[in-house]
Motif scaffolding. Structure first.
Motif, mmCIF file in Angstrom:
data_model
loop_
_atom_site.group_PDB
_atom_site.id
_atom_site.type_symbol
_atom_site.label_atom_id
_atom_site.label_comp_id
_atom_site.label_asym_id
_atom_site.label_seq_id
_atom_site.Cartn_x
_atom_site.Cartn_y
_atom_site.Cartn_z
ATOM 1 N N TYR A 32 54.023 38.065 35.347
ATOM 2 C CA TYR A 32 53.580 38.905 36.450
ATOM 3 C C TYR A 32 54.224 38.401 37.740
ATOM 4 N N LEU A 63 49.151 41.941 41.872
ATOM 5 C CA LEU A 63 49.920 41.510 40.710
ATOM 6 C C LEU A 63 50.547 42.711 40.010
ATOM 7 N N ASP A 80 47.837 36.065 26.070
ATOM 8 C CA ASP A 80 46.562 36.415 25.466
ATOM 9 C C ASP A 80 46.739 36.471 23.951
ATOM 10 N N SER A 81 45.611 36.455 23.278
ATOM 11 C CA SER A 81 45.608 36.610 21.829
ATOM 12 C C SER A 81 44.208 37.038 21.446
ATOM 13 N N PHE A 102 46.378 32.358 32.605
ATOM 14 C CA PHE A 102 47.518 32.260 33.514
ATOM 15 C C PHE A 102 47.979 30.822 33.699
ATOM 16 N N TYR A 131 38.115 42.661 33.400
ATOM 17 C CA TYR A 131 38.163 41.221 33.655
ATOM 18 C C TYR A 131 38.005 40.940 35.150
ATOM 19 N N TYR A 190 38.880 37.772 37.831
ATOM 20 C CA TYR A 190 39.557 36.506 38.066
ATOM 21 C C TYR A 190 39.348 36.098 39.517
ATOM 22 N N LEU A 217 45.400 31.888 38.775
ATOM 23 C CA LEU A 217 44.274 32.777 38.551
ATOM 24 C C LEU A 217 43.283 32.137 37.595
ATOM 25 N N PHE A 236 40.018 32.522 35.345
ATOM 26 C CA PHE A 236 39.218 33.520 34.645
ATOM 27 C C PHE A 236 37.733 33.342 34.961
ATOM 28 N N TYR A 258 34.706 38.509 31.220
ATOM 29 C CA TYR A 258 35.370 39.602 30.518
ATOM 30 C C TYR A 258 34.300 40.536 29.959
ATOM 31 N N ASP A 281 32.389 37.125 26.979
ATOM 32 C CA ASP A 281 32.885 35.846 27.491
ATOM 33 C C ASP A 281 32.515 35.710 28.964
ATOM 34 N N SER A 311 32.354 32.551 30.160
ATOM 35 C CA SER A 311 32.584 31.110 30.247
ATOM 36 C C SER A 311 33.183 30.659 31.572
ATOM 37 N N PRO A 364 41.642 41.685 24.045
ATOM 38 C CA PRO A 364 42.795 40.782 24.100
ATOM 39 C C PRO A 364 43.459 40.654 22.737
ATOM 40 N N TYR A 405 47.656 44.844 30.940
ATOM 41 C CA TYR A 405 46.573 44.710 31.906
ATOM 42 C C TYR A 405 47.034 45.305 33.222
ATOM 43 N N PHE A 415 46.068 45.285 37.253
ATOM 44 C CA PHE A 415 45.267 44.558 38.230
ATOM 45 C C PHE A 415 45.011 45.402 39.468
ATOM 46 N N GLY A 416 43.850 45.180 40.077
ATOM 47 C CA GLY A 416 43.575 45.765 41.373
ATOM 48 C C GLY A 416 44.173 44.915 42.476
#
Lengths: 113, 116
Positions: free
Chosen positions: A36, A44, A94-95, A103, B33, B35, B43, B45, B48, B56, B58, B99, B105, B107-108
């Protein structure tokens, strides 16, 4: 834990110089990889992505990246940078196992006219 | 909509106040998501959502942070009793699927939060 590492934090180049930004990741499974770009004051934007197939992927604005699975790397390259390439560049992965887009810390590229 | 919309674009708040940040994802994107991007850093996280549930959480840094999503659309990130270390750009992204499913993805533009 999965992680993404960008070794170059700040790169300064003159216009027309060649660019290579390093990106290494730690994860042994199947991954999707992204680069990105964030231009000053902008959001981004996706430069390019690798999901599968040809490990050499071409993106917008003349950028390309090569996925080397044996080296866990996905370095970004451009043969000749322009002043307008001044921006921050982020590598990400990602995965299905990571559950999120992870990132790297980012590389600030400054191109001098 | 055509892109991911975040509001407000800028927010200055006094330490100790609560703030609410909003994200409107692209219509039809089931994954959302949040961030955080602190000055000079990558970034980080936060959370999500897949649909309206959050598999998630976390990345939420403390119990002062919470987020919800309704109607598989709008999401709000709430920070209670803001602290100066909460100052950052909060970014939202959406995706067509989970994912690893080979979706990109979007982004804003982010909300720049400044706690004074």
């Amino acid at each position: 834990a999965q992680s993404v590492s960008q070794h170059n934090h700040h790169v300064i180049l003159s216009e027309a110089a060649s660019l290579e930004l390093g990106c290494n990741y730690s994860y042994g499974g199947t991954v999707n990889l992204f680069w990105y770009v964030q231009y000053p004051g902008q959001h981004l934007q996706l430069l390019l992505k690798y999901f599968s197939g040809d490990p050499l992927v071409k993106g917008i604005k003349g950028f390309e990246a090569e996925f080397i699975k044996s080296k866990f790397s996905f370095n970004l390259r451009k043969p000749s940078v322009q002043w307008s390439d001044t921006a921050e560049y982020f590598c990400a992965l990602d995965s299905s196992n990571t559950g999120k887009l992870i990132f790297g810390q980012g590389t600030t590229l400054q191109v001098k006219p | 909509g055509a892109g991911v919309s975040q509001s407000p674009s800028n927010k200055v708040t006094e330490k100790g106040k609560d703030v609410e940040l909003r994200c409107d994802p692209i219509s039809g994107h089931t994954a959302l998501y949040w961030y955080r991007q602190r000055l000079g850093q990558g970034l980080e996280f936060l959370i999500y959502f897949q649909g309206n549930s959050a598999p998630d959480k976390s990345g939420l840094p403390s119990d002062r942070f919470s987020a919800e999503r309704t109607g598989e659309s709008v999401s709000t990130l709430t920070i209670q009793r803001t602290q100066q270390e909460d100052s950052a750009v909060y970014l939202c992204a959406s995706s067509l699927g989970a994912p690893g499913m080979n979706y990109g993805y979007t982004f804003g533009s982010g909300t720049r939060l400044t706690v004074v």
